[in-house]
Design a protein around this motif. Structure first.
Motif: not given
Length: 216
Positions: A4, A164, A170-172, A174-175, A179, A184
């Motif tokens: 991250t 996310c 999940e947030a990483r 989405a990069l 989306r 993200a």
């Protein structure tokens, strides 16, 4: 957390480079930075209408750049800069013209710590993206328990935002997927700062988007 922080650092450096380049272009537009020798702009004929509009356009672009530099670029100093309500109001001027921000419910002495303040700026950018036909971003609560509500036609947070906000992986992911990049990035900033971001249902209206909560 290393993945991250690495992703955020890459975004910061890229944003800083882009903002620097765009800042130079704004300087040419408002005349604060003269054209380089040989630049066609130096020999361009005077156009009164264009030259009159240039300072206003440059001011608007400068505000937009200031917001994005503070939201996306490296933080100034080891601990960053706290975000006062006055500075938040100024930064909100960098959002698209079709989007308004209602900060009237916040106390005048509201100040967000640097990490939280940066997330708040990204939340404003995310909220503006979530108002495709314009509208109002309503901000209420306090520095340690903030609520952001969308009001406008077809207002909606991006699909997958709840996942996310809850799941760093999940947030990483989405990069690199189709989306919202802003979604993200905002989620990752929350995870990196260990600041809680969540969605809560409106207590009064069921057909409006959920309220995004920071802290609590």
């Amino acid at each position: 957390m290393s993945g991250t922080h690495g992703a955020l650092r890459l975004i910061e450096l890229t944003s800083a480079h882009l903002c620097s380049d765009l800042g130079g272009l704004v300087g040419l537009l408002d005349g604060s930075r003269p054209p380089a020798p040989g630049d066609p702009a130096a020999a361009a004929p005077i156009q009164p209408d264009r030259d009159t509009a240039a300072p206003a356009a440059a001011k608007a672009l400068t505000t937009r750049l200031e917001l994005r530099r503070a939201a996306w670029g490296p933080q100034a100093g080891p601990d960053g800069e706290p975000l006062s309500l006055a500075r938040l109001k100024r930064m909100a001027g960098g959002l698209p013209g079709r989007v308004g921000v209602d900060l009237s419910a916040l106390r005048p002495d509201t100040v967000f710590p640097a990490d939280d303040g940066r997330i708040v700026l990204n939340l404003l950018l995310l909220a503006a993206d979530s108002l495709p036909f314009g509208g109002t971003i309503i901000v209420a609560g306090s520095a340690d328990d903030l609520f952001i509500r969308l009001a406008g036609p077809s207002a909606a947070w991006p699909a997958g935002i709840a996942v996310c906000l809850a799941d760093e992986t999940e947030a990483r992911s989405a990069l690199t997927e189709q989306r919202s990049l802003q979604m993200a990035l905002t989620a990752l900033l929350g995870h990196a700062a260990r600041v809680r971001l969540s969605l809560v249902l409106s207590p009064n209206v069921t057909n409006e988007p959920a309220i995004l909560r920071l802290g609590g």
